[in-house]
Design a protein around this motif. Structure first.
Motif, PDB file in Angstrom:
ATOM      1  N   VAL A  36       0.865  -1.179   0.000  1.00  0.00           N
ATOM      2  CA  VAL A  36       0.000   0.000   0.000  1.00  0.00           C
ATOM      3  C   VAL A  36       0.901   1.228   0.000  1.00  0.00           C
ATOM      4  O   VAL A  36       1.735   1.396   0.897  1.00  0.00           O
ATOM      5  CB  VAL A  36      -0.913   0.024   1.233  1.00  0.00           C
ATOM      6  CG1 VAL A  36      -1.798   1.264   1.218  1.00  0.00           C
ATOM      7  CG2 VAL A  36      -1.755  -1.251   1.309  1.00  0.00           C
ATOM      8  N   ASP A  47      -3.977   4.299   6.035  1.00  0.00           N
ATOM      9  CA  ASP A  47      -3.237   3.295   5.263  1.00  0.00           C
ATOM     10  C   ASP A  47      -3.111   1.992   6.035  1.00  0.00           C
ATOM     11  O   ASP A  47      -3.240   0.901   5.467  1.00  0.00           O
ATOM     12  CB  ASP A  47      -1.850   3.830   4.910  1.00  0.00           C
ATOM     13  CG  ASP A  47      -1.917   5.151   4.175  1.00  0.00           C
ATOM     14  OD1 ASP A  47      -2.552   5.207   3.109  1.00  0.00           O
ATOM     15  OD2 ASP A  47      -1.357   6.139   4.681  1.00  0.00           O
ATOM     16  N   ASP A  49      -5.216   0.871   8.155  1.00  0.00           N
ATOM     17  CA  ASP A  49      -6.530   0.231   8.078  1.00  0.00           C
ATOM     18  C   ASP A  49      -6.703  -0.509   6.756  1.00  0.00           C
ATOM     19  O   ASP A  49      -7.294  -1.599   6.703  1.00  0.00           O
ATOM     20  CB  ASP A  49      -7.641   1.272   8.231  1.00  0.00           C
ATOM     21  CG  ASP A  49      -7.721   1.861   9.629  1.00  0.00           C
ATOM     22  OD1 ASP A  49      -7.124   1.287  10.562  1.00  0.00           O
ATOM     23  OD2 ASP A  49      -8.370   2.916   9.787  1.00  0.00           O
ATOM     24  N   LYS A  50      -6.193   0.068   5.673  1.00  0.00           N
ATOM     25  CA  LYS A  50      -6.306  -0.598   4.372  1.00  0.00           C
ATOM     26  C   LYS A  50      -5.460  -1.867   4.356  1.00  0.00           C
ATOM     27  O   LYS A  50      -5.881  -2.898   3.795  1.00  0.00           O
ATOM     28  CB  LYS A  50      -5.867   0.349   3.261  1.00  0.00           C
ATOM     29  CG  LYS A  50      -6.093  -0.172   1.866  1.00  0.00           C
ATOM     30  CD  LYS A  50      -7.560  -0.516   1.613  1.00  0.00           C
ATOM     31  CE  LYS A  50      -8.461   0.697   1.642  1.00  0.00           C
ATOM     32  NZ  LYS A  50      -9.873   0.348   1.330  1.00  0.00           N
ATOM     33  N   GLU A  53      -7.407  -4.457   6.066  1.00  0.00           N
ATOM     34  CA  GLU A  53      -8.493  -4.920   5.200  1.00  0.00           C
ATOM     35  C   GLU A  53      -7.963  -5.934   4.188  1.00  0.00           C
ATOM     36  O   GLU A  53      -8.614  -6.952   3.890  1.00  0.00           O
ATOM     37  CB  GLU A  53      -9.124  -3.723   4.483  1.00  0.00           C
ATOM     38  CG  GLU A  53     -10.414  -4.024   3.765  1.00  0.00           C
ATOM     39  CD  GLU A  53     -11.115  -2.784   3.247  1.00  0.00           C
ATOM     40  OE1 GLU A  53     -12.104  -2.934   2.515  1.00  0.00           O
ATOM     41  OE2 GLU A  53     -10.668  -1.657   3.564  1.00  0.00           O
ATOM     42  N   LEU A  54      -6.780  -5.680   3.660  1.00  0.00           N
ATOM     43  CA  LEU A  54      -6.156  -6.635   2.749  1.00  0.00           C
ATOM     44  C   LEU A  54      -5.830  -7.943   3.467  1.00  0.00           C
ATOM     45  O   LEU A  54      -5.997  -9.033   2.913  1.00  0.00           O
ATOM     46  CB  LEU A  54      -4.890  -6.030   2.150  1.00  0.00           C
ATOM     47  CG  LEU A  54      -5.118  -4.915   1.118  1.00  0.00           C
ATOM     48  CD1 LEU A  54      -3.846  -4.114   0.917  1.00  0.00           C
ATOM     49  CD2 LEU A  54      -5.606  -5.501  -0.202  1.00  0.00           C
ATOM     50  N   GLY A  61      -0.784  -7.326   3.996  1.00  0.00           N
ATOM     51  CA  GLY A  61      -0.781  -5.917   3.633  1.00  0.00           C
ATOM     52  C   GLY A  61       0.466  -5.251   4.175  1.00  0.00           C
ATOM     53  O   GLY A  61       0.821  -5.453   5.340  1.00  0.00           O
ATOM     54  N   TYR A 121      -2.536   5.549  -3.543  1.00  0.00           N
ATOM     55  CA  TYR A 121      -3.535   6.609  -3.470  1.00  0.00           C
ATOM     56  C   TYR A 121      -2.887   7.967  -3.729  1.00  0.00           C
ATOM     57  O   TYR A 121      -1.891   8.318  -3.103  1.00  0.00           O
ATOM     58  CB  TYR A 121      -4.198   6.605  -2.088  1.00  0.00           C
ATOM     59  CG  TYR A 121      -4.933   5.319  -1.801  1.00  0.00           C
ATOM     60  CD1 TYR A 121      -6.285   5.195  -2.107  1.00  0.00           C
ATOM     61  CD2 TYR A 121      -4.273   4.204  -1.291  1.00  0.00           C
ATOM     62  CE1 TYR A 121      -6.968   4.009  -1.881  1.00  0.00           C
ATOM     63  CE2 TYR A 121      -4.936   3.017  -1.064  1.00  0.00           C
ATOM     64  CZ  TYR A 121      -6.289   2.923  -1.362  1.00  0.00           C
ATOM     65  OH  TYR A 121      -6.951   1.736  -1.142  1.00  0.00           O
ATOM     66  N   THR A 206     -11.490   8.342  -2.379  1.00  0.00           N
ATOM     67  CA  THR A 206     -11.524   7.222  -1.423  1.00  0.00           C
ATOM     68  C   THR A 206     -11.277   7.667   0.014  1.00  0.00           C
ATOM     69  O   THR A 206     -11.347   6.843   0.923  1.00  0.00           O
ATOM     70  CB  THR A 206     -10.449   6.179  -1.775  1.00  0.00           C
ATOM     71  OG1 THR A 206      -9.148   6.747  -1.581  1.00  0.00           O
ATOM     72  CG2 THR A 206     -10.599   5.681  -3.201  1.00  0.00           C
ATOM     73  N   ASP A 207     -10.979   8.935   0.227  1.00  0.00           N
ATOM     74  CA  ASP A 207     -10.521   9.420   1.536  1.00  0.00           C
ATOM     75  C   ASP A 207     -11.636  10.151   2.278  1.00  0.00           C
ATOM     76  O   ASP A 207     -11.959  11.296   1.949  1.00  0.00           O
ATOM     77  CB  ASP A 207      -9.325  10.350   1.339  1.00  0.00           C
ATOM     78  CG  ASP A 207      -8.696  10.802   2.650  1.00  0.00           C
ATOM     79  OD1 ASP A 207      -9.261  10.527   3.719  1.00  0.00           O
ATOM     80  OD2 ASP A 207      -7.627  11.436   2.591  1.00  0.00           O
ATOM     81  N   ASP A 223     -15.730   5.195  -4.211  1.00  0.00           N
ATOM     82  CA  ASP A 223     -14.887   4.437  -3.291  1.00  0.00           C
ATOM     83  C   ASP A 223     -15.282   2.962  -3.331  1.00  0.00           C
ATOM     84  O   ASP A 223     -14.420   2.074  -3.468  1.00  0.00           O
ATOM     85  CB  ASP A 223     -15.049   5.006  -1.880  1.00  0.00           C
ATOM     86  CG  ASP A 223     -14.139   4.335  -0.859  1.00  0.00           C
ATOM     87  OD1 ASP A 223     -13.154   3.681  -1.264  1.00  0.00           O
ATOM     88  OD2 ASP A 223     -14.411   4.478   0.352  1.00  0.00           O
ATOM     89  N   TRP A 227     -12.938   0.001  -5.105  1.00  0.00           N
ATOM     90  CA  TRP A 227     -12.385  -1.060  -4.263  1.00  0.00           C
ATOM     91  C   TRP A 227     -12.826  -2.436  -4.771  1.00  0.00           C
ATOM     92  O   TRP A 227     -12.019  -3.380  -4.799  1.00  0.00           O
ATOM     93  CB  TRP A 227     -12.796  -0.869  -2.808  1.00  0.00           C
ATOM     94  CG  TRP A 227     -12.193  -1.895  -1.896  1.00  0.00           C
ATOM     95  CD1 TRP A 227     -12.834  -2.831  -1.143  1.00  0.00           C
ATOM     96  CD2 TRP A 227     -10.793  -2.101  -1.660  1.00  0.00           C
ATOM     97  NE1 TRP A 227     -11.935  -3.606  -0.449  1.00  0.00           N
ATOM     98  CE2 TRP A 227     -10.674  -3.177  -0.751  1.00  0.00           C
ATOM     99  CE3 TRP A 227      -9.635  -1.486  -2.132  1.00  0.00           C
ATOM    100  CZ2 TRP A 227      -9.446  -3.655  -0.306  1.00  0.00           C
ATOM    101  CZ3 TRP A 227      -8.408  -1.947  -1.688  1.00  0.00           C
ATOM    102  CH2 TRP A 227      -8.319  -3.025  -0.779  1.00  0.00           C
TER     103      TRP A 227
END
Length: 239
Positions: A36, A47, A49-50, A53-54, A61, A121, A206-207, A223, A227
């Protein structure tokens, strides 16, 4: 499922650098890694958090750090873009830091080094395009509201990585002419690429923390759709 996260310090030109790893400790053995690449402000909670999520999707991630340990800005900083601007002025250094970050992720014991991808991003969206352009060992990249200008160094062809570009059509930082130029560039480089463009949508869609002003701001539908497209591409290239 228990998602674990921890900081990870690694070396590279101008380092050390401090990123974040997220993985599901219920999964055994190496798995695909997804790097990321943050926006202009650098690595932050959004970031991380993303990355988590991955990890919940079965990947590792890895939030990379392109600026250096402790070098971060906020929207309230005197110059939020100070570190980004330095790398924009030296695209070869940006490339080298991206490759060092990817190497750090590929070396993680949780990661299958043969199955890696990257998402980014804003400035990070530009960065992941440079990863693909420069022949990095990634199977695919996803650029969310990225910037499209080509680097000033020679790149290998054909581009091997799959490329997905998720773009807000009203983004003033990437106007239609730059979108066409990117498509022409990727086509000439032999890339397998695709573009999703969202009407009524600008930069940083996305933010949820982005200021809402003309040409900028969070858009929930874009968003969600972007995704879903990214998850689909990752599933295809990392299986």
């Amino acid at each position: 499922m228990t998602i674990q996260t921890k900081s990870h310090v690694y070396d590279g030109p101008g380092g050390p650098f401090a990123g974040t790893i997220a993985w599901d400790d219920a999964v055994t053995g190496p798995r695909a890694g997804v790097m990321v690449v943050p926006n202009v402000l650098g690595q932050k909670a959004l970031d991380d958090d993303k990355a988590a999520e991955l990890a919940a999707l079965g990947y590792v991630g890895f939030v990379c750090d392109l600026y250096g340990e402790g070098k971060r800005t906020t929207r309230e900083s005197p110059d939020p873009a100070v570190y980004m601007n330095a790398l924009n002025a030296d695209r070869a250094l940006l490339r080298d830091r991206l490759h060092a970050s990817l190497a750090a992720m590929r070396a993680l014991p949780q990661v299958d080094a043969a199955r890696c991808a990257a998402i980014g991003y804003c400035f990070g969206g530009k960065a992941v395009l440079d990863l693909a352009r420069s022949g990095a060992a990634v199977r695919g990249v996803v650029s969310f509201h990225g910037i499209f200008d080509a680097p000033d160094y020679a790149c290998p062809t054909p581009i091997a990585a799959r490329v997905l570009v998720c773009h807000g059509w009203d983004d003033p930082l990437a106007p239609p002419a730059s979108v066409v130029a990117l498509g022409e560039e990727l086509t000439a480089a032999g890339a397998r690429w695709e573009l999703q463009a969202y009407s009524g949508t600008g930069h940083a869609f996305t933010d949820p923390t982005a200021p809402d002003k003309p040409g900028f701001g969070y858009r929930a539908e874009a968003d969600r759709r972007s995704w879903a497209a990214a998850v689909g591409l990752l599933s295809e290239v990392l299986t």
